[in-house]
Design a protein around this motif. Structure first.
Motif, PDB file in Angstrom:
ATOM      1  N   PRO A   1       0.812  -1.225   0.000  1.00 55.36           N
ATOM      2  CA  PRO A   1       0.000   0.000   0.000  1.00 55.36           C
ATOM      3  C   PRO A   1       0.842   1.270   0.000  1.00 55.36           C
ATOM      4  O   PRO A   1       0.409   2.290  -0.541  1.00 55.36           O
ATOM      5  N   ALA A   2       2.029   1.230   0.590  1.00 57.39           N
ATOM      6  CA  ALA A   2       2.876   2.421   0.604  1.00 57.39           C
ATOM      7  C   ALA A   2       3.332   2.781  -0.808  1.00 57.39           C
ATOM      8  O   ALA A   2       3.316   3.951  -1.203  1.00 57.39           O
ATOM      9  N   GLU A   3       3.735   1.768  -1.560  1.00 60.00           N
ATOM     10  CA  GLU A   3       4.169   2.013  -2.940  1.00 60.00           C
ATOM     11  C   GLU A   3       3.010   2.520  -3.782  1.00 60.00           C
ATOM     12  O   GLU A   3       3.153   3.470  -4.572  1.00 60.00           O
ATOM     13  N   ALA A   4       1.837   1.892  -3.639  1.00 55.64           N
ATOM     14  CA  ALA A   4       0.669   2.303  -4.423  1.00 55.64           C
ATOM     15  C   ALA A   4       0.278   3.745  -4.109  1.00 55.64           C
ATOM     16  O   ALA A   4      -0.018   4.531  -5.017  1.00 55.64           O
ATOM     17  N   ALA A   5       0.273   4.109  -2.849  1.00 61.65           N
ATOM     18  CA  ALA A   5      -0.098   5.468  -2.466  1.00 61.65           C
ATOM     19  C   ALA A   5       0.902   6.482  -3.016  1.00 61.65           C
ATOM     20  O   ALA A   5       0.515   7.557  -3.488  1.00 61.65           O
ATOM     21  N   ALA A   6       2.183   6.138  -2.975  1.00 57.81           N
ATOM     22  CA  ALA A   6       3.203   7.043  -3.500  1.00 57.81           C
ATOM     23  C   ALA A   6       3.027   7.255  -5.002  1.00 57.81           C
ATOM     24  O   ALA A   6       3.174   8.384  -5.502  1.00 57.81           O
ATOM     25  N   VAL A   7       2.697   6.192  -5.728  1.00 58.68           N
ATOM     26  CA  VAL A   7       2.486   6.299  -7.169  1.00 58.68           C
ATOM     27  C   VAL A   7       1.287   7.201  -7.454  1.00 58.68           C
ATOM     28  O   VAL A   7       1.324   8.063  -8.341  1.00 58.68           O
ATOM     29  N   VAL A   8       0.208   7.015  -6.710  1.00 59.47           N
ATOM     30  CA  VAL A   8      -1.001   7.805  -6.936  1.00 59.47           C
ATOM     31  C   VAL A   8      -0.723   9.297  -6.740  1.00 59.47           C
ATOM     32  O   VAL A   8      -1.109  10.139  -7.555  1.00 59.47           O
ATOM     33  N   PHE A   9      -0.046   9.643  -5.639  1.00 58.64           N
ATOM     34  CA  PHE A   9       0.245  11.058  -5.392  1.00 58.64           C
ATOM     35  C   PHE A   9       1.236  11.612  -6.412  1.00 58.64           C
ATOM     36  O   PHE A   9       1.190  12.803  -6.735  1.00 58.64           O
ATOM     37  N   GLY A  10       2.120  10.744  -6.914  1.00 60.61           N
ATOM     38  CA  GLY A  10       3.080  11.211  -7.898  1.00 60.61           C
ATOM     39  C   GLY A  10       2.502  11.403  -9.282  1.00 60.61           C
ATOM     40  O   GLY A  10       2.820  12.377  -9.972  1.00 60.61           O
ATOM     41  N   GLU A  11       1.637  10.478  -9.710  1.00 52.97           N
ATOM     42  CA  GLU A  11       1.132  10.496 -11.087  1.00 52.97           C
ATOM     43  C   GLU A  11      -0.180  11.262 -11.238  1.00 52.97           C
ATOM     44  O   GLU A  11      -0.492  11.756 -12.324  1.00 52.97           O
ATOM     45  N   LEU A  12      -0.970  11.347 -10.178  1.00 51.62           N
ATOM     46  CA  LEU A  12      -2.296  11.984 -10.273  1.00 51.62           C
ATOM     47  C   LEU A  12      -2.424  13.065  -9.191  1.00 51.62           C
ATOM     48  O   LEU A  12      -3.305  13.007  -8.331  1.00 51.62           O
ATOM     49  N   PRO A  13      -1.561  14.068  -9.212  1.00 54.22           N
ATOM     50  CA  PRO A  13      -1.517  15.030  -8.103  1.00 54.22           C
ATOM     51  C   PRO A  13      -2.776  15.870  -7.947  1.00 54.22           C
ATOM     52  O   PRO A  13      -3.074  16.320  -6.836  1.00 54.22           O
ATOM     53  N   ASP A  14      -3.515  16.099  -9.028  1.00 61.25           N
ATOM     54  CA  ASP A  14      -4.696  16.956  -8.946  1.00 61.25           C
ATOM     55  C   ASP A  14      -5.964  16.212  -8.529  1.00 61.25           C
ATOM     56  O   ASP A  14      -6.952  16.851  -8.167  1.00 61.25           O
ATOM     57  N   PHE A  15      -5.924  14.867  -8.605  1.00 61.48           N
ATOM     58  CA  PHE A  15      -7.141  14.105  -8.285  1.00 61.48           C
ATOM     59  C   PHE A  15      -6.753  12.687  -7.871  1.00 61.48           C
ATOM     60  O   PHE A  15      -7.126  11.711  -8.503  1.00 61.48           O
ATOM     61  N   PRO A  16      -5.963  12.553  -6.794  1.00 58.45           N
ATOM     62  CA  PRO A  16      -5.555  11.212  -6.354  1.00 58.45           C
ATOM     63  C   PRO A  16      -6.727  10.437  -5.764  1.00 58.45           C
ATOM     64  O   PRO A  16      -7.784  11.004  -5.456  1.00 58.45           O
ATOM     65  N   HIS A  17      -6.531   9.131  -5.604  1.00 55.15           N
ATOM     66  CA  HIS A  17      -7.598   8.273  -5.076  1.00 55.15           C
ATOM     67  C   HIS A  17      -6.996   7.266  -4.096  1.00 55.15           C
ATOM     68  O   HIS A  17      -5.776   7.078  -4.047  1.00 55.15           O
ATOM     69  N   LEU A  18      -7.856   6.630  -3.349  1.00 55.12           N
ATOM     70  CA  LEU A  18      -7.430   5.595  -2.411  1.00 55.12           C
ATOM     71  C   LEU A  18      -7.188   4.302  -3.182  1.00 55.12           C
ATOM     72  O   LEU A  18      -8.135   3.719  -3.723  1.00 55.12           O
ATOM     73  N   PRO A  19      -5.944   3.821  -3.266  1.00 55.13           N
ATOM     74  CA  PRO A  19      -5.681   2.608  -4.053  1.00 55.13           C
ATOM     75  C   PRO A  19      -6.315   1.367  -3.414  1.00 55.13           C
ATOM     76  O   PRO A  19      -6.374   1.240  -2.186  1.00 55.13           O
ATOM     77  N   GLU A  20      -6.770   0.471  -4.261  1.00 50.53           N
ATOM     78  CA  GLU A  20      -7.266  -0.839  -3.843  1.00 50.53           C
ATOM     79  C   GLU A  20      -6.297  -1.887  -4.380  1.00 50.53           C
ATOM     80  O   GLU A  20      -5.909  -1.830  -5.545  1.00 50.53           O
ATOM     81  N   LEU A  21      -5.919  -2.841  -3.533  1.00 52.75           N
ATOM     82  CA  LEU A  21      -4.929  -3.850  -3.924  1.00 52.75           C
ATOM     83  C   LEU A  21      -5.528  -5.243  -3.757  1.00 52.75           C
ATOM     84  O   LEU A  21      -5.219  -5.956  -2.795  1.00 52.75           O
ATOM     85  N   PRO A  22      -6.371  -5.677  -4.676  1.00 54.62           N
ATOM     86  CA  PRO A  22      -7.043  -6.977  -4.526  1.00 54.62           C
ATOM     87  C   PRO A  22      -6.114  -8.168  -4.558  1.00 54.62           C
ATOM     88  O   PRO A  22      -6.505  -9.265  -4.126  1.00 54.62           O
ATOM     89  N   ALA A  23      -4.873  -8.000  -5.032  1.00 51.83           N
ATOM     90  CA  ALA A  23      -3.931  -9.122  -5.045  1.00 51.83           C
ATOM     91  C   ALA A  23      -3.606  -9.610  -3.636  1.00 51.83           C
ATOM     92  O   ALA A  23      -3.068 -10.709  -3.467  1.00 51.83           O
ATOM     93  N   ARG A  24      -3.955  -8.839  -2.626  1.00 50.04           N
ATOM     94  CA  ARG A  24      -3.718  -9.274  -1.250  1.00 50.04           C
ATOM     95  C   ARG A  24      -4.700 -10.356  -0.814  1.00 50.04           C
ATOM     96  O   ARG A  24      -4.525 -10.951   0.246  1.00 50.04           O
ATOM     97  N   GLY A  25      -5.738 -10.598  -1.619  1.00 51.61           N
ATOM     98  CA  GLY A  25      -6.637 -11.703  -1.311  1.00 51.61           C
ATOM     99  C   GLY A  25      -7.955 -11.272  -0.690  1.00 51.61           C
ATOM    100  O   GLY A  25      -8.369 -10.116  -0.795  1.00 51.61           O
ATOM    101  N   VAL A  26      -8.606 -12.220  -0.040  1.00 55.06           N
ATOM    102  CA  VAL A  26      -9.931 -11.999   0.536  1.00 55.06           C
ATOM    103  C   VAL A  26      -9.893 -10.803   1.482  1.00 55.06           C
ATOM    104  O   VAL A  26      -8.996 -10.660   2.302  1.00 55.06           O
TER     105      VAL A  26
END
Length: 345
Positions: free
Chosen positions: A22-47
């Motif tokens: 989640p730390a990497e995903a959040a960093a990417v979101v703030f870096g790539e989408l600075p004007d409209f970031p979102h809460l990342p969802e990581l379904p690969a973590r499973g149920v």
């Protein structure tokens, strides 16, 4: 309700991303989408990390458990429900840390959760029937969801320091309307929900979310032919759908899009492929369908800057890390192109 806060040319993503960090995903979101970031969802973590599990984690005074067929209502929160709650809490911790490292507060921030019909279609009652087959249970779930959403929005706002926009995901809505959901036996289908009933429940959650956030509410449906008219009639301020749905679209469907746009709604246009195509697309390749849509519907192209937000076509959970970053960069650049189209477009 406040006017929308995202600036012209802003871009965002639908929700899911690849990986389990989640730390990497959040960093990417703030870096790539600075004007409209979102809460990342990581379904690969499973149920518990999938859309239904994350939404169930928000429910107040309702619990789910996991059975072979999926999620089922339970008397008390079991291990998987508690895990979903923990995953969401860890995501918020990572999000706050990423925002602090970025050193800026975005103008607006987006969260996503399953809409009431998708939630009611995807969770079972104790005897195996879908929640949506019991209208009383469905009302209870909707009320619980709004209570949990209020708490969730307050926490996100406190951690990020920005206004929060809610996106309801309704991938199951077309099947609900068409009576295409199977019964527990698998030999029949659940009765179709009449459009007025579906619209009424959506209005309930849209108005509830708007009261909580004082911001526009987005409804997302990634089906081939999303019921845009119904979603707009329910009160959605913005509609998110895949531009590929326009391939071979009927004149009636195009008219429906035109009416929705003309009514003042913002369209979140899924333009960037969620997995890497065979040959690398150019920005013009990505943007052409959106500009063509404005032209076909008779709008000035400035409508794209004023009432459109580019996104990937759907969630990016199946993308490679490299393509995920490239897809978000293309989405961000397309938002800028909506405001200032490059020479020759």
């Amino acid at each position: 309700m406040s006017e929308r806060l995202w600036p012209n040319g802003a871009a965002t993503a639908i929700g899911s991303m690849p990986g389990t960090d989640p730390a990497e995903a959040a960093a990417v979101v703030f870096g790539e989408l600075p004007d409209f970031p979102h809460l990342p969802e990581l379904p690969a973590r499973g149920v518990g990390a999938d859309m239904l599990g994350r939404t169930a984690a928000l429910l107040v005074d309702l619990a789910v458990d996991v059975v072979p067929s999926g999620y089922r209502v339970a008397d008390r929160a079991g291990h998987e429900h508690r895990r979903a709650v923990d995953l969401l809490r860890w995501d918020l911790d990572a999000l706050q840390e990423a925002r602090e490292k970025a050193g800026v507060t975005p103008p607006v921030f987006k969260i996503q959760l399953a809409g009431p019909w998708t939630l009611g279609a995807g969770i079972e009652l104790p005897r195996g029937h879908r929640v949506l087959t019991d209208r009383g249970a469905l009302r209870d779930f909707t009320s619980s969801l709004l209570d949990g959403l209020a708490e969730h929005v307050a926490e996100v706002r406190a951690r990020i320091g920005a206004p929060v926009v809610v996106q309801f995901d309704e991938p199951s809505l077309p099947a609900v309307l068409a009576g295409a959901l199977s019964t527990p036996s698998g030999y029949g289908n659940v009765a179709a929900v009449p459009a007025p009933e579906a619209r009424h429940l959506l209005t309930t959650v849209i108005e509830g979310a708007r009261r909580i956030t004082d911001q526009p509410v987005i409804l997302h449906c990634c089906a081939a032919k999303p019921p845009l008219g119904l979603l707009r009639e329910a009160g959605a301020d913005a509609l998110a759908f895949d531009l590929a749905a326009l391939g071979g679209a009927s004149a009636a469907f195009l008219d429906e899009i035109g009416e929705v746009w003309d009514s003042g709604a913002t369209l979140f246009l899924g333009a960037v492929p969620t997995t890497a195509p065979g040959s690398p697309p150019s920005l013009k390749d990505i943007g052409e369908p959106a500009f063509r849509l404005a032209d076909r519907l008779g709008f000035n192209r400035s409508v794209l800057a004023e009432r459109a937000v580019p996104t990937p076509t759907c969630g990016l959970a199946g993308a490679t890390p490299d393509w995920m970053r490239r897809a978000l960069a293309l989405t961000r650049d397309l938002g800028k192109a909506f405001v200032e189209p490059p020479e020759g477009w």
